[in-house]
Design a protein around this motif. Structure first.
Motif, PDB file in Angstrom:
ATOM      1  N   LEU A  45       0.832  -1.209   0.000  1.00  0.00           N
ATOM      2  CA  LEU A  45       0.000   0.000   0.000  1.00  0.00           C
ATOM      3  C   LEU A  45       0.864   1.256   0.000  1.00  0.00           C
ATOM      4  N   ARG A  46       1.958   1.195   0.749  1.00  0.00           N
ATOM      5  CA  ARG A  46       2.835   2.356   0.813  1.00  0.00           C
ATOM      6  C   ARG A  46       3.464   2.627  -0.559  1.00  0.00           C
ATOM      7  N   GLN A  47       3.841   1.566  -1.238  1.00  0.00           N
ATOM      8  CA  GLN A  47       4.411   1.734  -2.580  1.00  0.00           C
ATOM      9  C   GLN A  47       3.402   2.371  -3.527  1.00  0.00           C
ATOM     10  N   VAL A  48       2.158   1.894  -3.442  1.00  0.00           N
ATOM     11  CA  VAL A  48       1.125   2.456  -4.323  1.00  0.00           C
ATOM     12  C   VAL A  48       0.956   3.945  -4.043  1.00  0.00           C
ATOM     13  N   LYS A  49       0.901   4.301  -2.768  1.00  0.00           N
ATOM     14  CA  LYS A  49       0.740   5.710  -2.400  1.00  0.00           C
ATOM     15  C   LYS A  49       1.915   6.546  -2.923  1.00  0.00           C
ATOM     16  N   GLU A  50       3.127   6.038  -2.736  1.00  0.00           N
ATOM     17  CA  GLU A  50       4.307   6.783  -3.189  1.00  0.00           C
ATOM     18  C   GLU A  50       4.309   6.952  -4.708  1.00  0.00           C
ATOM     19  N   MET A  51       3.918   5.905  -5.392  1.00  0.00           N
ATOM     20  CA  MET A  51       3.907   5.976  -6.855  1.00  0.00           C
ATOM     21  C   MET A  51       2.912   7.017  -7.347  1.00  0.00           C
ATOM     22  N   VAL A  52       1.750   7.068  -6.721  1.00  0.00           N
ATOM     23  CA  VAL A  52       0.751   8.066  -7.124  1.00  0.00           C
ATOM     24  C   VAL A  52       1.284   9.471  -6.860  1.00  0.00           C
ATOM     25  N   THR A  53       1.849   9.665  -5.686  1.00  0.00           N
ATOM     26  CA  THR A  53       2.371  10.990  -5.339  1.00  0.00           C
ATOM     27  C   THR A  53       3.434  11.430  -6.340  1.00  0.00           C
ATOM     28  N   LEU A  54       4.344  10.525  -6.645  1.00  0.00           N
ATOM     29  CA  LEU A  54       5.451  10.886  -7.533  1.00  0.00           C
ATOM     30  C   LEU A  54       5.003  11.089  -8.975  1.00  0.00           C
ATOM     31  N   ALA A  55       3.985  10.353  -9.387  1.00  0.00           N
ATOM     32  CA  ALA A  55       3.542  10.448 -10.786  1.00  0.00           C
ATOM     33  C   ALA A  55       2.958  11.816 -11.111  1.00  0.00           C
ATOM     34  N   TYR A  56       2.544  12.551 -10.079  1.00  0.00           N
ATOM     35  CA  TYR A  56       1.934  13.859 -10.350  1.00  0.00           C
ATOM     36  C   TYR A  56       2.775  15.013  -9.794  1.00  0.00           C
ATOM     37  N   ASN A  57       4.023  14.735  -9.488  1.00  0.00           N
ATOM     38  CA  ASN A  57       4.891  15.798  -8.985  1.00  0.00           C
ATOM     39  C   ASN A  57       5.075  16.913 -10.000  1.00  0.00           C
ATOM     40  N   ASN A  58       5.087  16.538 -11.238  1.00  0.00           N
ATOM     41  CA  ASN A  58       5.392  17.512 -12.277  1.00  0.00           C
ATOM     42  C   ASN A  58       4.422  17.350 -13.443  1.00  0.00           C
ATOM     43  N   PRO A  59       3.163  17.743 -13.237  1.00  0.00           N
ATOM     44  CA  PRO A  59       2.190  17.548 -14.320  1.00  0.00           C
ATOM     45  C   PRO A  59       2.533  18.417 -15.520  1.00  0.00           C
ATOM     46  N   PRO A  60       2.169  17.980 -16.723  1.00  0.00           N
ATOM     47  CA  PRO A  60       2.514  18.778 -17.909  1.00  0.00           C
ATOM     48  C   PRO A  60       1.778  20.107 -17.904  1.00  0.00           C
ATOM     49  N   LEU A  61       2.484  21.144 -18.326  1.00  0.00           N
ATOM     50  CA  LEU A  61       1.859  22.468 -18.424  1.00  0.00           C
ATOM     51  C   LEU A  61       1.430  22.713 -19.855  1.00  0.00           C
ATOM     52  N   LEU A  62       0.560  23.701 -20.014  1.00  0.00           N
ATOM     53  CA  LEU A  62       0.220  24.128 -21.362  1.00  0.00           C
ATOM     54  C   LEU A  62       1.481  24.692 -22.013  1.00  0.00           C
ATOM     55  N   ALA A  63       1.592  24.508 -23.308  1.00  0.00           N
ATOM     56  CA  ALA A  63       2.785  24.998 -24.008  1.00  0.00           C
ATOM     57  C   ALA A  63       2.954  26.496 -23.810  1.00  0.00           C
ATOM     58  N   SER A  64       1.854  27.201 -23.705  1.00  0.00           N
ATOM     59  CA  SER A  64       1.929  28.661 -23.596  1.00  0.00           C
ATOM     60  C   SER A  64       2.154  29.136 -22.172  1.00  0.00           C
ATOM     61  N   GLY A  65       2.130  28.188 -21.209  1.00  0.00           N
ATOM     62  CA  GLY A  65       2.215  28.603 -19.813  1.00  0.00           C
ATOM     63  C   GLY A  65       0.921  29.294 -19.413  1.00  0.00           C
ATOM     64  N   VAL A  66       0.882  29.827 -18.246  1.00  0.00           N
ATOM     65  CA  VAL A  66      -0.326  30.488 -17.790  1.00  0.00           C
ATOM     66  C   VAL A  66       0.007  31.902 -17.355  1.00  0.00           C
ATOM     67  N   PRO A  67      -0.421  32.889 -18.099  1.00  0.00           N
ATOM     68  CA  PRO A  67      -0.095  34.263 -17.748  1.00  0.00           C
ATOM     69  C   PRO A  67      -0.524  34.577 -16.327  1.00  0.00           C
ATOM     70  N   GLY A  68       0.336  35.258 -15.614  1.00  0.00           N
ATOM     71  CA  GLY A  68      -0.036  35.688 -14.267  1.00  0.00           C
ATOM     72  C   GLY A  68       0.439  34.738 -13.183  1.00  0.00           C
ATOM     73  N   PHE A  69       0.919  33.583 -13.563  1.00  0.00           N
ATOM     74  CA  PHE A  69       1.365  32.623 -12.550  1.00  0.00           C
ATOM     75  C   PHE A  69       2.781  32.164 -12.860  1.00  0.00           C
ATOM     76  N   SER A  70       3.627  33.149 -13.088  1.00  0.00           N
ATOM     77  CA  SER A  70       4.979  32.826 -13.549  1.00  0.00           C
ATOM     78  C   SER A  70       5.797  32.093 -12.500  1.00  0.00           C
ATOM     79  N   HIS A  71       5.458  32.253 -11.209  1.00  0.00           N
ATOM     80  CA  HIS A  71       6.241  31.575 -10.176  1.00  0.00           C
ATOM     81  C   HIS A  71       6.222  30.068 -10.388  1.00  0.00           C
ATOM     82  N   PHE A  72       5.109  29.576 -10.926  1.00  0.00           N
ATOM     83  CA  PHE A  72       4.994  28.141 -11.156  1.00  0.00           C
ATOM     84  C   PHE A  72       5.964  27.686 -12.235  1.00  0.00           C
TER      85      PHE A  72
END
Lengths: 241, 184
Positions: A45-72
């Protein structure tokens, strides 16, 4: 609840998610310590939880980025590096081979078989050992020793850290078959050090129900993951043994 | 009554607070829909609604739960609209994930995301809030407006299903821990 009551997956999840009161948590940890099958279910169960957490650490962004949220967007480089490193851990956990993988910056990441003193991009090298496989451990130590030898002959100022975690911690245990080799390496070269992951040590002690003695050359660090992240983001080359 | 405007003082400060939450909202939205465009739209809708409804929040500590509750409503509205227009196809989400440009580095990530995409909407909602946001079961129950027992059972089923899809097995029994490549 009776100590012999069967433990449900709901209870294990609640333990994993830190949802239990102290007494119940202690009871379940004791049950896990003494019951291999229960320990296995908890680890899964711990492995499953860790895998889920890690899989979404860096979700893909829109190619254009998001104006106004440059810190991200600024932050994303760090998250990319972090995600790449932690995925190596997941790769270790799930048996995925890193061979041929190119995480973040291929110039800074190596598998040990590709470690070549002539093509190293950095003079600071971190080798992670997390395996029980004697061949891989021997090959890794041999490569590092060769690197130290060649660099000393060339007068090249390098620094090597060997970080042992998970099953790899065994190489640093007192009585390890590698103890003499490590003692000899550290005696001959003062630019190599061996580090023991505190989390791996703690887990091993919980599993075995006793304190673990390490060889004198082993330095304690709180967590291998933290060390690797620090080093990789600090420009060190990362080598997976 | 102390409102959100009182708490943050000015709308500029509020906007800064909301921007700081952008990444977290986006990450959860992405784990639900696996579509960057839709995730961005959902977060934008969420933040716009938050600014419009600012007067309803009277406790700074409740800001996160409040924002994720709005995000949940935006997501559910979207799903409802989709279901009214065309039959909802869970497989479409899976295809979106696996069709993404791939390399070795992203292989594991994509495979785990594909497995998550195969869960039901309800399971994904609970799983993401617990595993990505680190919310307690009671917080999740409040955000999703469901009983805590339902949170626990959905989470349990979600993890069990993921374990089966990813073939996560145990070292102790000396079985293969996972063969994630098979999922593709």
């Amino acid at each position: 609840m009776n100590a012999n009551d069967p433990v449900s997956d709901e209870q294990l999840n609640a333990l994993l998610d830190n949802e239990l009161e102290d007494a119940e948590r202690a009871r379940l940890f004791e049950a896990i310590r003494t019951d291999k099958s229960l320990s296995a279910r908890y680890c899964t169960l711990r492995q499953v939880k860790e895998m889920v957490t890690l899989a979404y650490n860096n979700p893909p962004l829109l190619a254009s980025g998001v104006p106004g949220f440059s810190h991200f967007r600024f932050a994303s480089k760090f998250y990319a590096a972090a995600a790449a490193v932690v995925l190596m851990f997941v790769g270790g956990i799930i048996g995925w081979s890193l061979n041929g993988a190119q995480p973040v910056d291929s110039a800074s990441f190596y598998t040990v078989d590709r470690l070549n003193p002539d093509t190293l991009q950095s003079n600071r090298i971190l080798l992670q050992l997390s395996t029980l496989d004697d061949v891989r451990i021997s090959d890794s130590l041999e490569k590092i020793e060769e690197l130290l030898k060649v660099s000393a002959a060339q007068g090249r100022d390098i620094e090597v850290e060997v970080v042992a975690n998970s099953d790899g911690l065994n190489i640093l245990r007192r009585g390890s078959r590698y103890a003499e080799r490590i003692r000899s390496m550290t005696a001959r070269y003062d630019n190599v050090s061996f580090m023991a992951c505190g989390i791996a040590k703690h887990n091993a002690e919980l599993k075995e129900g006793k304190q673990i003695a390490l060889i004198p050359e082993a330095k304690d660090i709180p967590a291998a993951m933290e060390r690797i992240l620090q080093r990789v983001t600090g420009g060190w080359s990362y080598v997976r043994g | 009554m102390k409102t959100m405007w009182n708490i943050f003082g000015t709308s500029r400060l509020l906007q800064k607070q909301l921007e700081q939450r952008w990444r977290r909202l986006y990450r959860v939205a992405y784990s639900w829909c696996h579509d960057p465009d839709l995730s961005s739209d959902l977060v934008q809708d969420t933040l716009q609604k938050a600014i419009r409804k600012g007067g309803q929040l009277n406790n700074e500590q409740a800001l996160d739960a409040w924002l994720f509750a709005i995000l949940t409503n935006c997501w559910r509205d979207h799903c409802r609209r989709q279901k009214e227009m065309v039959p909802f196809d869970e497989q479409r989400i899976v295809d979106t994930v696996t069709d993404a440009p791939d390399d070795d580095r992203m292989m594991v990530v994509n495979q785990v995301r594909s497995a998550v995409a195969r869960l039901s909407e309800e399971q994904r909602e609970v799983l993401s809030l617990v595993d990505l946001e680190g919310m307690s079961y009671s917080e999740v129950a409040k955000v999703l407006d469901i009983p805590m027992g339902t949170v626990m059972s959905r989470l349990c089923r979600a993890r069990r299903q993921l374990k089966d899809i990813l073939e996560v097995k145990d070292k102790e029994t000396n079985k293969t821990i996972a063969n994630l490549r098979r999922i593709k």
